[in-house]
Design a protein around this motif. Structure first.
Motif, PDB file in Angstrom:
ATOM      1  N   UNK A 110       0.835  -1.209   0.000  1.00 52.45           N
ATOM      2  CA  UNK A 110       0.000   0.000   0.000  1.00 52.45           C
ATOM      3  C   UNK A 110       0.866   1.254   0.000  1.00 52.45           C
ATOM      4  N   UNK A 111       1.876   1.277   0.876  1.00 50.69           N
ATOM      5  CA  UNK A 111       2.760   2.446   0.964  1.00 50.69           C
ATOM      6  C   UNK A 111       3.502   2.673  -0.347  1.00 50.69           C
ATOM      7  N   UNK A 112       3.949   1.582  -0.963  1.00 50.34           N
ATOM      8  CA  UNK A 112       4.687   1.700  -2.220  1.00 50.34           C
ATOM      9  C   UNK A 112       3.816   2.275  -3.325  1.00 50.34           C
ATOM     10  N   UNK A 113       2.579   1.808  -3.427  1.00 47.36           N
ATOM     11  CA  UNK A 113       1.683   2.317  -4.467  1.00 47.36           C
ATOM     12  C   UNK A 113       1.376   3.797  -4.244  1.00 47.36           C
ATOM     13  N   UNK A 114       1.248   4.217  -3.004  1.00 50.21           N
ATOM     14  CA  UNK A 114       0.909   5.599  -2.711  1.00 50.21           C
ATOM     15  C   UNK A 114       2.077   6.554  -2.953  1.00 50.21           C
ATOM     16  N   UNK A 115       3.298   6.089  -2.757  1.00 51.45           N
ATOM     17  CA  UNK A 115       4.454   6.984  -2.768  1.00 51.45           C
ATOM     18  C   UNK A 115       5.155   7.043  -4.118  1.00 51.45           C
ATOM     19  N   UNK A 116       5.310   5.892  -4.785  1.00 49.48           N
ATOM     20  CA  UNK A 116       6.081   5.877  -6.028  1.00 49.48           C
ATOM     21  C   UNK A 116       5.366   6.688  -7.113  1.00 49.48           C
ATOM     22  N   UNK A 117       6.086   7.577  -7.776  1.00 48.54           N
ATOM     23  CA  UNK A 117       5.459   8.384  -8.833  1.00 48.54           C
ATOM     24  C   UNK A 117       5.188   7.563 -10.087  1.00 48.54           C
ATOM     25  N   UNK A 118       4.308   8.080 -10.937  1.00 47.62           N
ATOM     26  CA  UNK A 118       4.043   7.424 -12.216  1.00 47.62           C
ATOM     27  C   UNK A 118       5.276   7.498 -13.097  1.00 47.62           C
ATOM     28  N   UNK A 119       5.383   6.535 -13.971  1.00 46.19           N
ATOM     29  CA  UNK A 119       6.584   6.425 -14.800  1.00 46.19           C
ATOM     30  C   UNK A 119       6.182   6.113 -16.237  1.00 46.19           C
ATOM     31  N   UNK A 120       6.747   6.859 -17.166  1.00 41.14           N
ATOM     32  CA  UNK A 120       6.453   6.605 -18.570  1.00 41.14           C
ATOM     33  C   UNK A 120       7.104   5.306 -19.011  1.00 41.14           C
ATOM     34  N   UNK A 121       6.377   4.549 -19.825  1.00 42.76           N
ATOM     35  CA  UNK A 121       6.906   3.267 -20.284  1.00 42.76           C
ATOM     36  C   UNK A 121       8.070   3.483 -21.230  1.00 42.76           C
ATOM     37  N   UNK A 122       8.970   2.494 -21.228  1.00 40.57           N
ATOM     38  CA  UNK A 122      10.126   2.536 -22.107  1.00 40.57           C
ATOM     39  C   UNK A 122       9.902   1.553 -23.250  1.00 40.57           C
ATOM     40  N   UNK A 123       9.837   2.025 -24.477  1.00 40.05           N
ATOM     41  CA  UNK A 123       9.596   1.117 -25.601  1.00 40.05           C
ATOM     42  C   UNK A 123      10.755   0.162 -25.808  1.00 40.05           C
ATOM     43  N   UNK A 124      10.417  -1.077 -26.099  1.00 47.92           N
ATOM     44  CA  UNK A 124      11.431  -2.094 -26.362  1.00 47.92           C
ATOM     45  C   UNK A 124      11.553  -2.328 -27.864  1.00 47.92           C
ATOM     46  N   UNK A 125      12.710  -2.735 -28.244  1.00 46.61           N
ATOM     47  CA  UNK A 125      12.921  -3.100 -29.641  1.00 46.61           C
ATOM     48  C   UNK A 125      12.052  -4.311 -29.987  1.00 46.61           C
ATOM     49  N   UNK A 126      11.590  -4.347 -31.230  1.00 50.18           N
ATOM     50  CA  UNK A 126      10.790  -5.487 -31.648  1.00 50.18           C
ATOM     51  C   UNK A 126      11.618  -6.763 -31.695  1.00 50.18           C
ATOM     52  N   UNK A 127      12.946  -6.630 -31.626  1.00 49.42           N
ATOM     53  CA  UNK A 127      13.811  -7.788 -31.726  1.00 49.42           C
ATOM     54  C   UNK A 127      14.259  -8.287 -30.350  1.00 49.42           C
ATOM     55  N   UNK A 128      13.435  -8.050 -29.319  1.00 46.97           N
ATOM     56  CA  UNK A 128      13.826  -8.459 -27.976  1.00 46.97           C
ATOM     57  C   UNK A 128      14.082  -9.956 -27.900  1.00 46.97           C
ATOM     58  N   UNK A 129      13.272 -10.758 -28.590  1.00 44.55           N
ATOM     59  CA  UNK A 129      13.472 -12.201 -28.557  1.00 44.55           C
ATOM     60  C   UNK A 129      14.769 -12.599 -29.260  1.00 44.55           C
ATOM     61  N   UNK A 130      15.125 -11.857 -30.314  1.00 42.30           N
ATOM     62  CA  UNK A 130      16.398 -12.129 -30.970  1.00 42.30           C
ATOM     63  C   UNK A 130      17.567 -11.800 -30.057  1.00 42.30           C
ATOM     64  N   UNK A 131      17.406 -10.721 -29.248  1.00 41.73           N
ATOM     65  CA  UNK A 131      18.464 -10.352 -28.313  1.00 41.73           C
ATOM     66  C   UNK A 131      18.620 -11.413 -27.224  1.00 41.73           C
ATOM     67  N   UNK A 132      17.485 -11.913 -26.724  1.00 39.65           N
ATOM     68  CA  UNK A 132      17.539 -12.991 -25.724  1.00 39.65           C
ATOM     69  C   UNK A 132      18.215 -14.227 -26.319  1.00 39.65           C
ATOM     70  N   UNK A 133      17.872 -14.529 -27.549  1.00 37.00           N
ATOM     71  CA  UNK A 133      18.480 -15.684 -28.220  1.00 37.00           C
ATOM     72  C   UNK A 133      19.984 -15.513 -28.379  1.00 37.00           C
ATOM     73  N   UNK A 134      20.424 -14.296 -28.711  1.00 34.10           N
ATOM     74  CA  UNK A 134      21.857 -14.031 -28.851  1.00 34.10           C
ATOM     75  C   UNK A 134      22.610 -14.311 -27.550  1.00 34.10           C
TER      76      UNK A 134
END
Length: 407
Positions: A181-205
């Motif tokens: 509860x305390x964490x939800x009340x205190x932490x500010x909102x955060x803009x999402x960070x877009x990921x590359x469409x090739x995330x699965x290729x990066x994991x595979x690498x």
């Protein structure tokens, strides 16, 4: 004035994330001080207990990458409270259920929720502090987390002895809910960070990089002293084989966490100055292997155990160096992903160690049962825990091969 308030909020947000890291450590080491209570209540044997203890690591490791992506997309304000609630929910079956299936599922949920703790610390430090302070703040967070592991030993053991484990577990679960509860009340909102469409290729690498996988597997073989002994089996082994009283048997393994707290900064400093990463890792495997061999053979007097475990803890900090070395075998843009995958692979070995130790204990169990609870003798503990120095020997050979090959 507004700047001062922003700084105070940043510190408070960081503290909540770091406290969650310490909180999940308490839950992680709970089986160490509750083994006899669990065996008695659910009438299980060591093999099932080992599986139960190890499920934490499966949940933890399995959710590392998904939670990292979710934190980037939705931010810690949404993800961290949910994960905190999962850890609290995972405690409840141990109190209210008589069916062994539900505590095992709860342990798995604790692992899933705990996976967000260190990832959340990473995220919040980057959100609230300047980049130049990242290492310093992470060091503070790790120290707070390891203090949670230390106080999850004898202090919690003392409270359970005086008030009963059910009351203590209720307080722990309630603490997690309030923290969410305390964490939800205190932490500010955060803009999402877009990921590359090739995330699965990066994991595979990363997953197809032979050097990365080799280093991580060898590092996993070295987690036995921390994740196999200090987390779960240490207290009962010391009571059975060394005849220690309950309070000291619960306290002594916690010295491994204190040692790791010291070693995390010390090893990183020495390695950074000498560049002798592999030499330090190999030395860590040799020292821990020698100490655990002596421990299982009874070479150490009880009064020396605290110092011995402190030394082991210092060398447990090899994990930081191993993860760093793994990240040097990939391009710069894959270092963050490699770090997450390396930690995931290493933590998976916690499940392997607990399952193997429990199964071997059942093999060497003499069949003794008292009041419906299986009783294990010193030989069963010694034979099962021997997998720790054996794995350290294999890691020494493996890392030495890599070291001399590169030389």
């Amino acid at each position: 004035m507004q700047r001062t308030q922003s700084a105070m909020i940043a510190w408070f947000v960081w503290f909540l994330a770091s406290f969650f890291y310490a909180y999940q450590y308490i839950l992680r080491v709970l089986p160490n001080i509750m083994m006899s209570d669990i065996l008695q209540k659910f009438h299980i044997e060591a093999g099932a207990f080992g599986q139960y203890s190890g499920l934490y690591y499966l949940g933890y490791a399995g959710m590392h990458i998904p939670l990292g992506l979710l934190l980037d997309k939705y931010g810690p304000k949404r993800i961290l409270p949910i994960c905190m609630l999962l850890t609290s929910l995972g405690v409840l079956p141990m109190i209210y259920s008589e069916n062994w299936v539900y505590p095992t599922l709860g342990r798995f949920l604790i692992g899933i929720g705990s996976s967000a703790a260190i990832l959340g610390v990473f995220k919040i430090i980057r959100m609230t502090f300047e980049a130049k302070h990242f290492t310093r703040m992470l060091g503070f967070s790790v120290t707070i987390g390891l203090l949670g592991a230390i106080y999850g030993g004898q202090p919690v053991n003392y409270l359970m002895g005086n008030f009963g484990y059910e009351i203590v577990l209720k307080v722990i679960a309630a603490t997690g809910i309030l923290l969410a509860i305390a964490t939800y009340m205190v932490i500010p909102h955060h803009q999402s960070e877009p990921h590359s469409q090739s995330i699965m290729q990066e994991v595979k690498l990363v997953l197809t990089n032979k050097m990365v996988i080799a280093i991580c597997l060898l590092a996993g073989m070295m987690v036995g002293p921390l994740e196999g002994f200090a987390d779960v089996w240490g207290k009962e082994y010391l009571k059975t084989s060394y005849g220690l009283e309950d309070s000291f048997a619960a306290t002594a393994p916690s010295m491994i966490f204190l040692g790791m707290c010291i070693g995390s900064s010390l090893m990183s400093l020495v390695a950074e100055r000498t560049r002798a990463y592999y030499e330090i890792i190999i030395t860590s495997a040799i020292v821990m292997g020698a100490i655990f061999t002596g421990l299982l053979l009874g070479f150490f007097p009880p009064q020396a155990l605290s110092i011995v475990f402190l030394i082991v803890g210092v060398f447990c900090a090899y994990q930081i160096l191993s993860i760093y070395k793994a990240s040097t075998y990939v391009p710069t843009h894959l270092m963050g992903l490699t770090t997450a995958i390396a930690n995931m692979i290493i933590m998976t070995f916690g499940y392997i160690f607990h399952s193997l130790i429990g199964k071997i204990m059942d093999i060497y169990w003499d069949g003794q049962i008292v009041d419906g609870t299986a009783i294990y003798q010193a030989k069963a503990f010694a034979m099962s825990l021997s997998v720790i120095p054996m794995a350290l020997l294999l890691a020494t050979i493996g890392y030495s091969y890599i070291y001399f090959k590169e030389k």
